[in-house]
Design a protein around this motif. Structure first.
Motif, mmCIF file in Angstrom:
data_model
loop_
_atom_site.group_PDB
_atom_site.id
_atom_site.type_symbol
_atom_site.label_atom_id
_atom_site.label_comp_id
_atom_site.label_asym_id
_atom_site.label_seq_id
_atom_site.Cartn_x
_atom_site.Cartn_y
_atom_site.Cartn_z
ATOM 1 N N GLU A 3 45.214 36.027 39.720
ATOM 2 C CA GLU A 3 45.736 37.392 39.670
ATOM 3 C C GLU A 3 44.806 38.333 38.927
ATOM 4 O OE1 GLU A 3 49.709 37.817 38.380
ATOM 5 O OE2 GLU A 3 50.546 36.670 40.046
ATOM 6 N N ASN A 4 43.900 37.791 38.134
ATOM 7 C CA ASN A 4 42.949 38.620 37.410
ATOM 8 C C ASN A 4 41.639 38.827 38.172
ATOM 9 O OD1 ASN A 4 44.581 39.009 35.074
ATOM 10 N ND2 ASN A 4 44.103 36.907 34.448
ATOM 11 N N ALA A 5 41.561 38.274 39.377
ATOM 12 C CA ALA A 5 40.372 38.495 40.205
ATOM 13 C C ALA A 5 40.318 39.963 40.612
ATOM 14 C CB ALA A 5 40.422 37.595 41.441
ATOM 15 N N PRO A 6 39.122 40.496 40.823
ATOM 16 C CA PRO A 6 39.000 41.930 41.112
ATOM 17 C C PRO A 6 39.482 42.308 42.509
ATOM 18 C CG PRO A 6 36.862 40.858 41.261
ATOM 19 C CD PRO A 6 37.814 39.834 40.711
ATOM 20 N N VAL A 7 39.850 43.566 42.639
ATOM 21 C CA VAL A 7 40.159 44.174 43.933
ATOM 22 C C VAL A 7 38.980 45.052 44.317
ATOM 23 C CG1 VAL A 7 41.705 45.701 45.206
ATOM 24 C CG2 VAL A 7 42.636 44.138 43.472
ATOM 25 N N LEU A 8 38.445 44.837 45.506
ATOM 26 C CA LEU A 8 37.324 45.635 46.004
ATOM 27 C C LEU A 8 37.863 46.802 46.813
ATOM 28 C CD1 LEU A 8 34.246 46.048 46.604
ATOM 29 C CD2 LEU A 8 34.617 44.611 48.639
ATOM 30 N N VAL A 9 37.314 47.988 46.566
ATOM 31 C CA VAL A 9 37.658 49.178 47.337
ATOM 32 C C VAL A 9 36.415 49.614 48.102
ATOM 33 C CG1 VAL A 9 38.597 51.518 47.287
ATOM 34 C CG2 VAL A 9 39.306 49.849 45.547
ATOM 35 N N THR A 10 36.431 49.475 49.416
ATOM 36 C CA THR A 10 35.317 49.998 50.209
ATOM 37 C C THR A 10 35.511 51.508 50.335
ATOM 38 O OG1 THR A 10 36.331 49.838 52.407
ATOM 39 C CG2 THR A 10 35.296 47.839 51.516
ATOM 40 N N ARG A 29 43.922 46.894 36.470
ATOM 41 C CA ARG A 29 43.467 45.861 37.401
ATOM 42 C C ARG A 29 41.942 45.890 37.489
ATOM 43 N NH1 ARG A 29 47.481 42.173 38.904
ATOM 44 N NH2 ARG A 29 49.459 43.311 38.999
ATOM 45 N N PRO A 30 41.286 44.748 37.454
ATOM 46 C CA PRO A 30 39.827 44.733 37.643
ATOM 47 C C PRO A 30 39.476 45.276 39.025
ATOM 48 C CG PRO A 30 40.627 42.609 36.834
ATOM 49 C CD PRO A 30 41.831 43.402 37.230
ATOM 50 N N VAL A 31 38.502 46.158 39.086
ATOM 51 C CA VAL A 31 38.184 46.827 40.340
ATOM 52 C C VAL A 31 36.684 46.800 40.587
ATOM 53 C CG1 VAL A 31 38.115 49.088 39.201
ATOM 54 C CG2 VAL A 31 38.495 48.972 41.670
ATOM 55 N N ARG A 32 36.337 46.637 41.855
ATOM 56 C CA ARG A 32 34.963 46.800 42.325
ATOM 57 C C ARG A 32 34.959 47.913 43.366
ATOM 58 N NH1 ARG A 32 33.205 40.565 43.762
ATOM 59 N NH2 ARG A 32 33.278 39.719 41.627
ATOM 60 N N ILE A 33 33.820 48.579 43.462
ATOM 61 C CA ILE A 33 33.656 49.665 44.420
ATOM 62 C C ILE A 33 32.449 49.361 45.293
ATOM 63 C CG2 ILE A 33 33.180 52.135 44.700
ATOM 64 C CD1 ILE A 33 34.383 52.488 41.844
ATOM 65 N N LEU A 34 32.657 49.375 46.601
ATOM 66 C CA LEU A 34 31.523 49.226 47.525
ATOM 67 C C LEU A 34 31.051 50.615 47.907
ATOM 68 C CD1 LEU A 34 29.791 47.198 49.184
ATOM 69 C CD2 LEU A 34 31.340 47.670 51.099
ATOM 70 N N ALA A 44 30.667 48.374 38.012
ATOM 71 C CA ALA A 44 31.726 48.092 38.981
ATOM 72 C C ALA A 44 31.320 48.486 40.393
ATOM 73 C CB ALA A 44 33.011 48.829 38.596
ATOM 74 N N ILE A 45 30.264 49.271 40.543
ATOM 75 C CA ILE A 45 29.818 49.719 41.858
ATOM 76 C C ILE A 45 28.797 48.734 42.421
ATOM 77 C CG2 ILE A 45 28.602 51.520 43.133
ATOM 78 C CD1 ILE A 45 29.833 53.573 41.331
ATOM 79 N N PHE A 46 29.115 48.214 43.595
ATOM 80 C CA PHE A 46 28.224 47.301 44.310
ATOM 81 C C PHE A 46 27.619 48.060 45.481
ATOM 82 C CE2 PHE A 46 30.604 44.496 41.788
ATOM 83 C CZ PHE A 46 30.070 43.214 41.823
ATOM 84 N N ALA A 59 29.738 41.755 47.092
ATOM 85 C CA ALA A 59 30.877 42.565 46.671
ATOM 86 C C ALA A 59 32.201 41.872 46.927
ATOM 87 C CB ALA A 59 30.843 43.918 47.386
ATOM 88 N N VAL A 60 32.316 41.122 48.032
ATOM 89 C CA VAL A 60 33.598 40.508 48.381
ATOM 90 C C VAL A 60 33.805 39.160 47.701
ATOM 91 C CG1 VAL A 60 33.596 41.674 50.606
ATOM 92 C CG2 VAL A 60 32.772 39.331 50.462
#
Length: 262
Positions: A3-10, A29-34, A44-46, A59-60
């Motif tokens: 549940e602590n794994a990041p959510v990627l937002v393309t 929530r941990p977040v990544r941004i594509l 956080a930006i990939f 990123a995924v």
């Protein structure tokens, strides 16, 4: 899935994507941004390009969910359709438990406008991948955002005459409402049925022109209504961009959204 794994937002730096990122951050929530461009100051930006697949795998990898907001005003097929295929293929290979949430458009399957056809085709790609057991995915459709209605209400810009199409209506929604629901869906189990989202009120293009002019403290232009020409415009006039009876309504009206821009 952790549940602590990041959510990627393309498309996480765009109009909707940035609202989704803000919503995830508000929930801690941990977040990544594509994004097509890396920003060294923001880890956080990939950097990745859905039209080629370059950089997307990194990123995924290890994501809990992917909220797929990326689109292109010019490269519809390369980003919205082929890019979705690439994203599904990569998720199936390195993060098969990740939940992909795809944002689409209300009425896209009934409109001849090329961009809408591409969105409908991307939905079919997702459904095929889910049916084959390769991916976990949900589809969320939204009506037009308030930003688009504001843009449409200013054509031609700031003149004494404005153009409208007789019968043109919208039920626009604000991106904050859509972002909340996208995050809700992403953090839950995949949905079998398509979710529709819309704002709380139908507004005609004529009324949107008036509301926009009043908000900008300028004279309300004289509205010239033209007949809809072409299949895409006629389908809008018929109301296929309006939500069905089962749609979830929420967020602000267009007038409330404008007031919030002060």
């Amino acid at each position: 899935m952790d549940e602590n794994a990041p959510v990627l937002v393309t498309g996480g730096t765009g109009t909707l994507g940035s609202a989704v990122v803000a919503e995830l951050q508000s929930r801690s929530r941990p977040v990544r941004i594509l994004s097509r461009r890396a920003r060294p100051a923001n880890p956080a930006i990939f950097a990745g390009d859905l039209s080629t697949g370059e950089g997307v795998q990194d990123a995924v990898l290890g994501t809990r969910a992917v909220i797929h907001c990326a689109t292109s005003p010019t490269k519809w097929r390369a980003v919205d359709l082929d890019g979705t295929r690439r994203l599904l293929r990569l998720l199936g290979g390195v993060a098969p438990e990740s939940h992909l949430v795809y944002i689409s458009i209300v009425g896209c399957d009934r409109n001849s406008f090329p961009y809408y056809r591409i969105k409908a085709a991307a939905e079919d790609v997702l459904r095929d991948a889910v049916a084959a057991g390769r991916n976990r995915a949900s589809i969320v459709r939204a009506t037009q955002f308030h930003q688009l209605v504001r843009l449409a209400s200013k054509v031609p810009p700031k003149g004494p005459v404005a153009l409208s199409f007789k019968g043109m209506r919208f039920q626009p929604c604000d991106t904050a409402f859509v972002a909340r629901r996208l995050v809700d869906v992403a953090l839950s189990e995949p949905r079998e049925s398509t979710i529709e989202l819309a704002g709380p009120e139908v507004v005609s293009l004529r009324d949107a022109i008036r509301l926009t002019a009043e908000h900008e403290h300028r004279s309300v232009p004289r509205v010239v209504e033209l007949p809809a020409v072409g299949g895409a415009l006629r389908s809008f006039v018929r109301g296929i961009n309006l939500p069905g009876a089962s749609a979830e309504l929420g967020g602000t009206t267009y007038a409330q959204w404008l007031a919030g821009r002060d």
